[in-house]
Design a protein around this motif. Sequence first.
Motif, PDB file in Angstrom:
ATOM      1  N   ARG A 178       0.805  -1.213   0.000  1.00 47.64           N
ATOM      2  CA  ARG A 178       0.000   0.000   0.000  1.00 47.64           C
ATOM      3  C   ARG A 178       0.845   1.274   0.000  1.00 47.64           C
ATOM      4  O   ARG A 178       0.545   2.246  -0.689  1.00 47.64           O
ATOM      5  CB  ARG A 178      -0.963  -0.011   1.187  1.00 47.64           C
ATOM      6  N   LEU A 181       2.430   1.892  -3.657  1.00 51.10           N
ATOM      7  CA  LEU A 181       1.576   2.092  -4.822  1.00 51.10           C
ATOM      8  C   LEU A 181       1.331   3.575  -5.051  1.00 51.10           C
ATOM      9  O   LEU A 181       1.022   4.324  -4.128  1.00 51.10           O
ATOM     10  CB  LEU A 181       0.236   1.367  -4.627  1.00 51.10           C
ATOM     11  N   SER A 183      -0.389   6.485  -8.049  1.00 53.01           N
ATOM     12  CA  SER A 183      -1.723   6.904  -8.456  1.00 53.01           C
ATOM     13  C   SER A 183      -2.520   5.759  -9.075  1.00 53.01           C
ATOM     14  O   SER A 183      -1.966   4.841  -9.695  1.00 53.01           O
ATOM     15  CB  SER A 183      -1.619   8.051  -9.464  1.00 53.01           C
ATOM     16  N   LEU A 184      -3.829   5.806  -8.894  1.00 51.69           N
ATOM     17  CA  LEU A 184      -4.732   4.830  -9.486  1.00 51.69           C
ATOM     18  C   LEU A 184      -4.875   5.133 -10.976  1.00 51.69           C
ATOM     19  O   LEU A 184      -5.261   6.234 -11.367  1.00 51.69           O
ATOM     20  CB  LEU A 184      -6.100   4.884  -8.800  1.00 51.69           C
ATOM     21  N   THR A 187      -9.543   0.983 -12.748  1.00 53.91           N
ATOM     22  CA  THR A 187     -10.176  -0.109 -12.017  1.00 53.91           C
ATOM     23  C   THR A 187     -10.933  -0.949 -13.035  1.00 53.91           C
ATOM     24  O   THR A 187     -11.863  -0.462 -13.698  1.00 53.91           O
ATOM     25  CB  THR A 187     -11.141   0.411 -10.939  1.00 53.91           C
ATOM     26  N   GLU A 236      -9.959  -3.909  -3.786  1.00 59.83           N
ATOM     27  CA  GLU A 236      -8.664  -3.508  -4.325  1.00 59.83           C
ATOM     28  C   GLU A 236      -8.208  -4.432  -5.447  1.00 59.83           C
ATOM     29  O   GLU A 236      -7.305  -4.087  -6.217  1.00 59.83           O
ATOM     30  CB  GLU A 236      -7.604  -3.502  -3.216  1.00 59.83           C
ATOM     31  N   THR A 239      -7.911  -3.154  -9.198  1.00 61.12           N
ATOM     32  CA  THR A 239      -7.281  -1.853  -9.426  1.00 61.12           C
ATOM     33  C   THR A 239      -5.922  -1.980 -10.109  1.00 61.12           C
ATOM     34  O   THR A 239      -5.248  -3.005 -10.006  1.00 61.12           O
ATOM     35  CB  THR A 239      -7.093  -1.090  -8.103  1.00 61.12           C
ATOM     36  N   HIS A 241      -2.368   0.352 -10.409  1.00 61.34           N
ATOM     37  CA  HIS A 241      -1.656   1.504  -9.868  1.00 61.34           C
ATOM     38  C   HIS A 241      -0.323   1.689 -10.583  1.00 61.34           C
ATOM     39  O   HIS A 241       0.330   0.716 -10.967  1.00 61.34           O
ATOM     40  CB  HIS A 241      -1.372   1.326  -8.374  1.00 61.34           C
ATOM     41  N   GLU A 242       0.087   2.938 -10.719  1.00 58.46           N
ATOM     42  CA  GLU A 242       1.424   3.237 -11.216  1.00 58.46           C
ATOM     43  C   GLU A 242       2.399   3.252 -10.045  1.00 58.46           C
ATOM     44  O   GLU A 242       2.046   3.649  -8.934  1.00 58.46           O
ATOM     45  CB  GLU A 242       1.460   4.580 -11.934  1.00 58.46           C
TER      46      GLU A 242
END
Length: 361
Positions: A178, A181, A183-184, A187, A236, A239, A241-242
């Motif tokens: 967590r 990780l 930015s999102l 999804t 989660e 999702t 993430h970058e």
Amino acid sequence: MTRLIVAAGGGGDAVAAAMLDAALYGDEDQAVILTYAWDRLLVDPVPGPRGVHDFTGLEQLTPSVSTVPPEAHPIAPAGSTLPRLAAELPHTFALIDPYQGAVGVARQLDELVRHLEPESIDLLDVGGDILAQGDEPTLKSPLADALTLAACCQVNAPVRLLIAGPGLDGELPHEDLRGVLGSLVHTFTVKDTESISSVLEWHPSEATGMLAATARGVRGTCEVRDAGLPVPLTAEGPTVHEVDMDEALSRNRLARAVIATETLEEVETHSREICGYSEIDYERNKAAWISERPSLELDPAAVLAELGQFETEARGRGVTHTTFRHITEALNLNGNQRHALRELLINSRPEQYAAPLWRIA
């Protein structure tokens, strides 16, 4: 317009790359997906990844990179899912040949970038074990991800590292990821899974299967792999993430160690030193054990009885779902029987099929 997606661990990461391409970019282009041919022992009885010399029918794209068309075939006794993926998906699948180490993979990437001049380059890992430091007790398969990370960090072009389904590979818990990780990016939704739904009916990837299942709303705890690792299926799960590439490299000790390697044997040596093992050694030992087991016909009545016992014990562990790969391992069946097992269970108890997972009754 061409995009390049590097499937960090091969196998299911290549399928997830196809779903990512469709979700983010639609039909405006079809990405070139650079991936290992490494399907583990359920598909390929030969330990380790396959190289260009393990196939017939490859098509040379650059001096060091070949693509895998539907007509390609792995040379027996090796196996590979890539030709079938090429037949069923509209993408071009290019083969990572790891036998010249990170130096060789970086060379392949450089050639592809010069040849394709891609609009974007994404390095995709399902689960997030590419962020492992190397000493985590749950880490099982760090080698491929570390090798691709080491190679991508040497490419003279911007590469975006994406983590899909953090924690879904059962190797690093989502809680441990967590803080890393970024930015999102996306999804995944039910609609996104449509592009690979037919592939998930036969492809053995557990992590990408759970990625699609969580996108379809499946929640609970899924037991995976031969060790029966429990993986939470949460919001989660779908999702993407970058993650900063430099931060990933600073965390991944194995990736830093293999940057200058010129053979796969060197990569294995570093893995043994840093992680305490090479996953290819594990495959070698398991392959030897499997080869000594007799291959028996599937007995439906016996299988269903054993499944009942397995499900009773799984419920006691708090498990709500599992994969067909894990059932195959848990019932002491071999990889060649996985498809027949899957057909037997879905036909006899269709209400328990939470595609592509199996719901514990």
